[in-house]
Design a protein around this motif. Structure first.
Motif, mmCIF file in Angstrom:
data_model
loop_
_atom_site.group_PDB
_atom_site.id
_atom_site.type_symbol
_atom_site.label_atom_id
_atom_site.label_comp_id
_atom_site.label_asym_id
_atom_site.label_seq_id
_atom_site.Cartn_x
_atom_site.Cartn_y
_atom_site.Cartn_z
ATOM 1 N N LEU A 1 0.831 -1.201 0.000
ATOM 2 C CA LEU A 1 0.000 0.000 0.000
ATOM 3 C C LEU A 1 0.873 1.262 0.000
ATOM 4 O O LEU A 1 0.493 2.291 0.538
ATOM 5 C CB LEU A 1 -0.924 -0.004 1.220
ATOM 6 N N SER A 2 2.010 1.197 -0.637
ATOM 7 C CA SER A 2 2.943 2.311 -0.643
ATOM 8 C C SER A 2 2.402 3.522 -1.394
ATOM 9 O O SER A 2 1.522 3.404 -2.236
ATOM 10 C CB SER A 2 4.263 1.872 -1.293
ATOM 11 N N TYR A 3 2.964 4.679 -1.076
ATOM 12 C CA TYR A 3 2.645 5.938 -1.745
ATOM 13 C C TYR A 3 1.152 6.267 -1.703
ATOM 14 O O TYR A 3 0.552 6.636 -2.700
ATOM 15 C CB TYR A 3 3.136 5.912 -3.196
ATOM 16 N N ASN A 4 0.575 6.135 -0.529
ATOM 17 C CA ASN A 4 -0.776 6.610 -0.276
ATOM 18 C C ASN A 4 -0.701 7.671 0.825
ATOM 19 O O ASN A 4 0.361 8.266 1.041
ATOM 20 C CB ASN A 4 -1.684 5.444 0.106
ATOM 21 N N SER A 5 -1.799 7.907 1.513
ATOM 22 C CA SER A 5 -1.817 8.838 2.636
ATOM 23 C C SER A 5 -2.397 8.145 3.866
ATOM 24 O O SER A 5 -3.114 8.744 4.665
ATOM 25 C CB SER A 5 -2.650 10.083 2.288
ATOM 26 N N ILE A 6 -2.087 6.882 4.013
ATOM 27 C CA ILE A 6 -2.689 6.051 5.054
ATOM 28 C C ILE A 6 -2.291 6.522 6.445
ATOM 29 O O ILE A 6 -1.108 6.711 6.735
ATOM 30 C CB ILE A 6 -2.311 4.575 4.842
ATOM 31 N N GLU A 7 -3.295 6.719 7.289
ATOM 32 C CA GLU A 7 -3.100 7.168 8.666
ATOM 33 C C GLU A 7 -3.541 6.121 9.672
ATOM 34 O O GLU A 7 -3.186 6.213 10.847
ATOM 35 C CB GLU A 7 -3.875 8.463 8.905
ATOM 36 N N THR A 8 -4.347 5.159 9.236
ATOM 37 C CA THR A 8 -4.848 4.113 10.123
ATOM 38 C C THR A 8 -4.797 2.778 9.419
ATOM 39 O O THR A 8 -4.966 2.711 8.191
ATOM 40 C CB THR A 8 -6.298 4.409 10.565
ATOM 41 N N LEU B 1 4.034 -7.038 4.527
ATOM 42 C CA LEU B 1 3.257 -5.808 4.557
ATOM 43 C C LEU B 1 4.169 -4.632 4.245
ATOM 44 O O LEU B 1 5.140 -4.373 4.957
ATOM 45 C CB LEU B 1 2.609 -5.621 5.923
ATOM 46 N N ILE B 2 3.835 -3.894 3.173
ATOM 47 C CA ILE B 2 4.664 -2.786 2.721
ATOM 48 C C ILE B 2 3.838 -1.506 2.792
ATOM 49 O O ILE B 2 2.823 -1.365 2.105
ATOM 50 C CB ILE B 2 5.157 -3.018 1.284
ATOM 51 N N LEU B 3 4.270 -0.578 3.622
ATOM 52 C CA LEU B 3 3.536 0.655 3.880
ATOM 53 C C LEU B 3 4.430 1.879 3.693
ATOM 54 O O LEU B 3 4.232 2.905 4.339
ATOM 55 C CB LEU B 3 2.967 0.625 5.301
ATOM 56 N N ASP B 4 5.387 1.791 2.804
ATOM 57 C CA ASP B 4 6.316 2.891 2.573
ATOM 58 C C ASP B 4 5.584 4.141 2.086
ATOM 59 O O ASP B 4 4.603 4.052 1.343
ATOM 60 C CB ASP B 4 7.354 2.509 1.515
ATOM 61 N N ASN B 5 6.094 5.311 2.473
ATOM 62 C CA ASN B 5 5.586 6.591 1.978
ATOM 63 C C ASN B 5 4.098 6.795 2.250
ATOM 64 O O ASN B 5 3.293 7.000 1.342
ATOM 65 C CB ASN B 5 5.861 6.727 0.477
ATOM 66 N N LEU C 1 7.950 -6.476 7.350
ATOM 67 C CA LEU C 1 7.230 -5.227 7.581
ATOM 68 C C LEU C 1 8.108 -4.072 7.136
ATOM 69 O O LEU C 1 9.227 -3.892 7.611
ATOM 70 C CB LEU C 1 6.880 -5.067 9.061
ATOM 71 N N SER C 2 7.585 -3.272 6.205
ATOM 72 C CA SER C 2 8.318 -2.111 5.707
ATOM 73 C C SER C 2 7.508 -0.851 5.980
ATOM 74 O O SER C 2 6.396 -0.688 5.475
ATOM 75 C CB SER C 2 8.576 -2.257 4.199
ATOM 76 N N LEU C 3 8.085 0.049 6.785
ATOM 77 C CA LEU C 3 7.423 1.289 7.191
ATOM 78 C C LEU C 3 8.262 2.505 6.807
ATOM 79 O O LEU C 3 8.200 3.536 7.473
ATOM 80 C CB LEU C 3 7.187 1.278 8.705
ATOM 81 N N ASN C 4 9.029 2.404 5.760
ATOM 82 C CA ASN C 4 9.911 3.497 5.365
ATOM 83 C C ASN C 4 9.141 4.786 5.083
ATOM 84 O O ASN C 4 8.052 4.756 4.515
ATOM 85 C CB ASN C 4 10.693 3.124 4.103
ATOM 86 N N ASN C 5 9.754 5.897 5.455
ATOM 87 C CA ASN C 5 9.235 7.227 5.119
ATOM 88 C C ASN C 5 7.802 7.448 5.594
ATOM 89 O O ASN C 5 6.912 7.773 4.823
ATOM 90 C CB ASN C 5 9.324 7.469 3.609
ATOM 91 N N ASN C 6 7.606 7.269 6.898
ATOM 92 C CA ASN C 6 6.357 7.629 7.547
ATOM 93 C C ASN C 6 6.648 8.693 8.606
ATOM 94 O O ASN C 6 7.639 9.427 8.484
ATOM 95 C CB ASN C 6 5.691 6.383 8.121
ATOM 96 N N LEU D 1 17.389 8.200 5.507
ATOM 97 C CA LEU D 1 16.855 8.260 4.159
ATOM 98 C C LEU D 1 16.924 6.872 3.577
ATOM 99 O O LEU D 1 17.952 6.234 3.621
ATOM 100 C CB LEU D 1 17.681 9.230 3.293
ATOM 101 N N GLY D 2 15.844 6.400 3.003
ATOM 102 C CA GLY D 2 15.942 5.085 2.424
ATOM 103 C C GLY D 2 14.641 4.588 1.910
ATOM 104 O O GLY D 2 13.614 5.186 2.100
ATOM 105 N N ALA D 3 14.708 3.461 1.267
ATOM 106 C CA ALA D 3 13.505 2.903 0.708
ATOM 107 C C ALA D 3 13.737 1.481 0.323
ATOM 108 O O ALA D 3 14.847 1.007 0.257
ATOM 109 C CB ALA D 3 13.078 3.701 -0.509
ATOM 110 N N LEU D 4 12.633 0.835 0.019
ATOM 111 C CA LEU D 4 12.680 -0.510 -0.483
ATOM 112 C C LEU D 4 11.947 -0.545 -1.798
ATOM 113 O O LEU D 4 11.290 0.380 -2.196
ATOM 114 C CB LEU D 4 11.993 -1.464 0.511
ATOM 115 N N GLY D 5 12.019 -1.681 -2.456
ATOM 116 C CA GLY D 5 11.172 -1.904 -3.595
ATOM 117 C C GLY D 5 11.698 -1.286 -4.844
ATOM 118 O O GLY D 5 12.881 -1.178 -5.062
ATOM 119 N N LYS D 6 10.797 -0.858 -5.695
ATOM 120 C CA LYS D 6 11.185 -0.314 -6.981
ATOM 121 C C LYS D 6 11.859 1.038 -6.859
ATOM 122 O O LYS D 6 12.371 1.560 -7.823
ATOM 123 C CB LYS D 6 9.979 -0.233 -7.914
#
Length: 235
Positions: A42-49, A62-66, A84-89, A202-207
């Motif tokens: 669910l990366s690159y959304n505006s998820i708050e919950t 579970l990928i929740l980057d950005n 679990l990936s929570l990069n850039n939150n 600074l960092g990220a996963l994936g593409k």
């Protein structure tokens, strides 16, 4: 909440729904795919919950980057979750996050917290250096002893030994903040010391392709594959 089906990709038990500015997991995704999905991106959304995540009972990745996840984040118990990936939150309270993760994800072996305030990096804060990041690693490995990878680096045998001995003492503390009671001239302290937020990495996963060096990570793409930091030779 309507689902943009052109942005949705479901293949081989992997569901990707990225870049749609949704603030929560769309109920339609929960209903249609919850019982089938093993990897949710669910990366690159505006998820708050993460309300509704409990519907994904077979989830392993579970990928929740950005997104916009903060210290108020809550997790359901997902016994099978390994990555679990929570990069850039917007997570700053490392102690609280570790408690939630340890309680709810007993099988977790891969975790990435890059580009959160809870993850220190000397490139984003001149007051921090390699030792701050290493202390952070010792603490996280102490709380989550099953971890194989933390951020973009494999947990070494030496780190595991050090974490077992010193990890408990690697918390960074801050003085309690003062508040003034309007009904009293005295200044009152908030209860208990709280952990000082650790600085940003600074960092990220994936593409988002990563430059794998000492704290030199960079996003260069849009969509995420949360375990891109895992090398084939490490599998």
């Amino acid at each position: 909440m309507e689902v943009n089906h052109t942005a949705l990709c479901f293949e081989s038990n992997r569901l990707s729904y990225c870049g749609q500015e949704c603030q929560r997991i769309p109920p339609a995704l929960q209903k249609m795919y919850g019982a089938k999905v093993k990897c949710l991106d669910l990366s690159y959304n505006s998820i708050e919950t993460l309300k509704g995540l409990e519907q994904f009972t077979k989830l392993e990745e579970l990928i929740l980057d950005n997104n916009k996840l903060s210290d108020a984040i809550t997790f359901p118990r997902l016994a099978s979750l390994k990555t679990l990936s929570l990069n850039n939150n917007q997570i700053s309270d490392l102690d609280a996050l570790m408690e939630k993760i340890s309680q709810n994800f007993p099988s977790l072996t891969y975790l990435s917290l890059l580009s959160n305030k809870a993850c220190p990096n000397q490139l984003s804060d001149i007051d921090k250096d390699d030792s701050d990041y290493q202390r952070y690693r010792y603490f996280v490995i102490y709380i989550l002893p099953k971890l194989i990878f933390l951020d973009s680096r494999r947990v070494s045998a030496e780190e595991r030994r050090e974490a077992s001995v010193r990890g408990e003492f690697m918390r960074v503390r801050r003085p309690p903040s003062d508040v003034t009671d309007a009904s009293s001239p005295r200044t009152l302290q908030t209860k208990g010391p709280s952990a000082r937020p650790l600085p940003v990495d600074l960092g990220a996963l994936g593409k988002h392709k990563g430059a794998y060096g000492k704290c030199s990570y960079k996003y260069t793409g849009k969509h995420s594959e949360g375990n891109r930091f895992i090398l084939n030779s490490d599998l």
